[in-house]
Design a protein around this motif. Structure first.
Motif, PDB file in Angstrom:
ATOM      1  N   THR A  37     -47.020  38.358  76.200  1.00  0.00           N
ATOM      2  CA  THR A  37     -46.611  37.200  75.398  1.00  0.00           C
ATOM      3  C   THR A  37     -47.232  37.248  74.009  1.00  0.00           C
ATOM      4  O   THR A  37     -46.545  37.056  72.995  1.00  0.00           O
ATOM      5  CB  THR A  37     -47.006  35.889  76.109  1.00  0.00           C
ATOM      6  OG1 THR A  37     -46.350  35.843  77.376  1.00  0.00           O
ATOM      7  CG2 THR A  37     -46.627  34.672  75.282  1.00  0.00           C
ATOM      8  N   ASN A  38     -48.527  37.533  73.939  1.00  0.00           N
ATOM      9  CA  ASN A  38     -49.240  37.556  72.654  1.00  0.00           C
ATOM     10  C   ASN A  38     -48.745  38.662  71.740  1.00  0.00           C
ATOM     11  O   ASN A  38     -48.632  38.473  70.525  1.00  0.00           O
ATOM     12  CB  ASN A  38     -50.743  37.689  72.877  1.00  0.00           C
ATOM     13  CG  ASN A  38     -51.352  36.452  73.479  1.00  0.00           C
ATOM     14  OD1 ASN A  38     -50.685  35.435  73.664  1.00  0.00           O
ATOM     15  ND2 ASN A  38     -52.629  36.529  73.822  1.00  0.00           N
ATOM     16  N   VAL A  39     -48.444  39.835  72.310  1.00  0.00           N
ATOM     17  CA  VAL A  39     -47.936  40.945  71.500  1.00  0.00           C
ATOM     18  C   VAL A  39     -46.568  40.578  70.922  1.00  0.00           C
ATOM     19  O   VAL A  39     -46.316  40.780  69.732  1.00  0.00           O
ATOM     20  CB  VAL A  39     -47.871  42.253  72.318  1.00  0.00           C
ATOM     21  CG1 VAL A  39     -47.057  43.306  71.594  1.00  0.00           C
ATOM     22  CG2 VAL A  39     -49.270  42.777  72.596  1.00  0.00           C
ATOM     23  N   ARG A  40     -45.684  40.043  71.754  1.00  0.00           N
ATOM     24  CA  ARG A  40     -44.360  39.631  71.251  1.00  0.00           C
ATOM     25  C   ARG A  40     -44.496  38.602  70.131  1.00  0.00           C
ATOM     26  O   ARG A  40     -43.837  38.709  69.090  1.00  0.00           O
ATOM     27  CB  ARG A  40     -43.516  39.048  72.389  1.00  0.00           C
ATOM     28  CG  ARG A  40     -42.923  40.067  73.295  1.00  0.00           C
ATOM     29  CD  ARG A  40     -41.958  39.398  74.286  1.00  0.00           C
ATOM     30  NE  ARG A  40     -41.516  40.350  75.280  1.00  0.00           N
ATOM     31  CZ  ARG A  40     -41.923  40.351  76.544  1.00  0.00           C
ATOM     32  NH1 ARG A  40     -42.765  39.443  76.991  1.00  0.00           N
ATOM     33  NH2 ARG A  40     -41.471  41.263  77.378  1.00  0.00           N
ATOM     34  N   CYS A  45     -44.250  37.083  64.397  1.00  0.00           N
ATOM     35  CA  CYS A  45     -44.901  36.408  63.267  1.00  0.00           C
ATOM     36  C   CYS A  45     -45.119  37.353  62.085  1.00  0.00           C
ATOM     37  O   CYS A  45     -45.110  36.923  60.933  1.00  0.00           O
ATOM     38  CB  CYS A  45     -46.246  35.831  63.699  1.00  0.00           C
ATOM     39  SG  CYS A  45     -46.110  34.395  64.755  1.00  0.00           S
ATOM     40  N   HIS A  46     -45.307  38.626  62.373  1.00  0.00           N
ATOM     41  CA  HIS A  46     -45.632  39.603  61.328  1.00  0.00           C
ATOM     42  C   HIS A  46     -44.408  39.967  60.477  1.00  0.00           C
ATOM     43  O   HIS A  46     -44.529  40.153  59.265  1.00  0.00           O
ATOM     44  CB  HIS A  46     -46.222  40.864  61.968  1.00  0.00           C
ATOM     45  CG  HIS A  46     -46.634  41.907  60.991  1.00  0.00           C
ATOM     46  ND1 HIS A  46     -47.793  41.810  60.244  1.00  0.00           N
ATOM     47  CD2 HIS A  46     -46.042  43.072  60.618  1.00  0.00           C
ATOM     48  CE1 HIS A  46     -47.897  42.884  59.462  1.00  0.00           C
ATOM     49  NE2 HIS A  46     -46.844  43.655  59.678  1.00  0.00           N
ATOM     50  N   PHE A  47     -43.259  40.088  61.114  1.00  0.00           N
ATOM     51  CA  PHE A  47     -42.049  40.523  60.413  1.00  0.00           C
ATOM     52  C   PHE A  47     -41.182  39.334  60.026  1.00  0.00           C
ATOM     53  O   PHE A  47     -41.188  38.303  60.692  1.00  0.00           O
ATOM     54  CB  PHE A  47     -41.244  41.482  61.300  1.00  0.00           C
ATOM     55  CG  PHE A  47     -41.912  42.802  61.528  1.00  0.00           C
ATOM     56  CD1 PHE A  47     -41.801  43.827  60.611  1.00  0.00           C
ATOM     57  CD2 PHE A  47     -42.669  43.016  62.668  1.00  0.00           C
ATOM     58  CE1 PHE A  47     -42.428  45.045  60.815  1.00  0.00           C
ATOM     59  CE2 PHE A  47     -43.300  44.227  62.897  1.00  0.00           C
ATOM     60  CZ  PHE A  47     -43.177  45.242  61.963  1.00  0.00           C
ATOM     61  N   GLU A  48     -40.408  39.508  58.972  1.00  0.00           N
ATOM     62  CA  GLU A  48     -39.455  38.473  58.571  1.00  0.00           C
ATOM     63  C   GLU A  48     -38.340  38.398  59.605  1.00  0.00           C
ATOM     64  O   GLU A  48     -38.105  39.351  60.364  1.00  0.00           O
ATOM     65  CB  GLU A  48     -38.876  38.812  57.202  1.00  0.00           C
ATOM     66  CG  GLU A  48     -39.902  38.717  56.083  1.00  0.00           C
ATOM     67  CD  GLU A  48     -39.286  38.947  54.723  1.00  0.00           C
ATOM     68  OE1 GLU A  48     -38.069  38.733  54.568  1.00  0.00           O
ATOM     69  OE2 GLU A  48     -40.029  39.355  53.822  1.00  0.00           O
ATOM     70  N   ALA A  49     -37.641  37.281  59.619  1.00  0.00           N
ATOM     71  CA  ALA A  49     -36.546  37.067  60.578  1.00  0.00           C
ATOM     72  C   ALA A  49     -35.528  38.208  60.495  1.00  0.00           C
ATOM     73  O   ALA A  49     -35.088  38.579  59.407  1.00  0.00           O
ATOM     74  CB  ALA A  49     -35.862  35.738  60.296  1.00  0.00           C
ATOM     75  N   GLY A  50     -35.235  38.791  61.647  1.00  0.00           N
ATOM     76  CA  GLY A  50     -34.264  39.879  61.725  1.00  0.00           C
ATOM     77  C   GLY A  50     -34.825  41.254  61.430  1.00  0.00           C
ATOM     78  O   GLY A  50     -34.120  42.252  61.584  1.00  0.00           O
ATOM     79  N   ALA A  52     -37.865  42.422  62.737  1.00  0.00           N
ATOM     80  CA  ALA A  52     -38.788  42.864  63.795  1.00  0.00           C
ATOM     81  C   ALA A  52     -38.181  44.027  64.578  1.00  0.00           C
ATOM     82  O   ALA A  52     -36.964  44.086  64.759  1.00  0.00           O
ATOM     83  CB  ALA A  52     -39.095  41.710  64.734  1.00  0.00           C
ATOM     84  N   PRO A  53     -39.009  44.951  65.036  1.00  0.00           N
ATOM     85  CA  PRO A  53     -38.512  46.072  65.852  1.00  0.00           C
ATOM     86  C   PRO A  53     -37.872  45.555  67.138  1.00  0.00           C
ATOM     87  O   PRO A  53     -38.261  44.517  67.664  1.00  0.00           O
ATOM     88  CB  PRO A  53     -39.771  46.883  66.176  1.00  0.00           C
ATOM     89  CG  PRO A  53     -40.838  46.352  65.312  1.00  0.00           C
ATOM     90  CD  PRO A  53     -40.446  45.010  64.850  1.00  0.00           C
ATOM     91  N   LYS A  54     -36.916  46.303  67.621  1.00  0.00           N
ATOM     92  CA  LYS A  54     -36.208  45.924  68.854  1.00  0.00           C
ATOM     93  C   LYS A  54     -37.028  46.259  70.096  1.00  0.00           C
ATOM     94  O   LYS A  54     -36.837  45.663  71.142  1.00  0.00           O
ATOM     95  CB  LYS A  54     -34.854  46.637  68.936  1.00  0.00           C
ATOM     96  CG  LYS A  54     -33.961  46.383  67.749  1.00  0.00           C
ATOM     97  CD  LYS A  54     -33.471  44.960  67.732  1.00  0.00           C
ATOM     98  CE  LYS A  54     -32.496  44.767  66.590  1.00  0.00           C
ATOM     99  NZ  LYS A  54     -32.777  43.633  65.777  1.00  0.00           N
ATOM    100  N   MET A  55     -37.938  47.233  69.982  1.00  0.00           N
ATOM    101  CA  MET A  55     -38.723  47.676  71.134  1.00  0.00           C
ATOM    102  C   MET A  55     -40.206  47.685  70.785  1.00  0.00           C
ATOM    103  O   MET A  55     -40.594  48.115  69.702  1.00  0.00           O
ATOM    104  CB  MET A  55     -38.316  49.085  71.568  1.00  0.00           C
ATOM    105  CG  MET A  55     -39.019  49.550  72.830  1.00  0.00           C
ATOM    106  SD  MET A  55     -38.627  51.255  73.303  1.00  0.00           S
ATOM    107  CE  MET A  55     -36.869  51.233  73.364  1.00  0.00           C
ATOM    108  N   ILE A  56     -41.005  47.185  71.732  1.00  0.00           N
ATOM    109  CA  ILE A  56     -42.463  47.220  71.602  1.00  0.00           C
ATOM    110  C   ILE A  56     -42.994  48.108  72.716  1.00  0.00           C
ATOM    111  O   ILE A  56     -42.709  47.874  73.888  1.00  0.00           O
ATOM    112  CB  ILE A  56     -43.072  45.801  71.735  1.00  0.00           C
ATOM    113  CG1 ILE A  56     -42.522  44.886  70.652  1.00  0.00           C
ATOM    114  CG2 ILE A  56     -44.598  45.882  71.677  1.00  0.00           C
ATOM    115  CD1 ILE A  56     -42.867  43.426  70.855  1.00  0.00           C
ATOM    116  N   ARG A  57     -43.732  49.135  72.338  1.00  0.00           N
ATOM    117  CA  ARG A  57     -44.296  50.062  73.319  1.00  0.00           C
ATOM    118  C   ARG A  57     -45.806  49.851  73.387  1.00  0.00           C
ATOM    119  O   ARG A  57     -46.470  49.760  72.357  1.00  0.00           O
ATOM    120  CB  ARG A  57     -43.981  51.494  72.909  1.00  0.00           C
ATOM    121  CG  ARG A  57     -44.343  52.535  73.942  1.00  0.00           C
ATOM    122  CD  ARG A  57     -43.930  53.918  73.487  1.00  0.00           C
ATOM    123  NE  ARG A  57     -42.521  54.022  73.190  1.00  0.00           N
ATOM    124  CZ  ARG A  57     -41.574  54.331  74.084  1.00  0.00           C
ATOM    125  NH1 ARG A  57     -41.902  54.540  75.341  1.00  0.00           N
ATOM    126  NH2 ARG A  57     -40.313  54.431  73.719  1.00  0.00           N
TER     127      ARG A  57
END
Length: 68
Positions: A37-40, A45-50, A52-57
């Motif tokens: 949850t915290n990573v997502r 929060c870090h990237f502007e709307a739209g 953000a990367p589609k995948m978090i590894r």
């Protein structure tokens, strides 16, 4: 950017610490579920709307120290 990679280590006082490679994103959590949850949240929060990367590894690093 389609993907972002986090290095996850054990926290100094327990739990988990996650740091993104190539971005200034850092978060921590007591449980694995809370970490997800915290990573997502941190990525959104870090990237502007739209943007953000589609995948978090998550790459988990486990360190052991052995005495001789």
């Amino acid at each position: 950017m389609n993907e972002i990679l986090f290095v996850v280590e054990s926290g100094p006082e327990g739990g988990y610490v996650a740091k993104a490679l190539g971005e200034s994103i850092f978060t921590e959590a007591d449980t694995l579920e809370e970490l997800h949850t915290n990573v997502r949240d941190a990525v959104l929060c870090h990237f502007e709307a739209g943007a953000a990367p589609k995948m978090i590894r998550l790459h988990f690093v486990h360190e052991e120290v052995l005495a001789v």
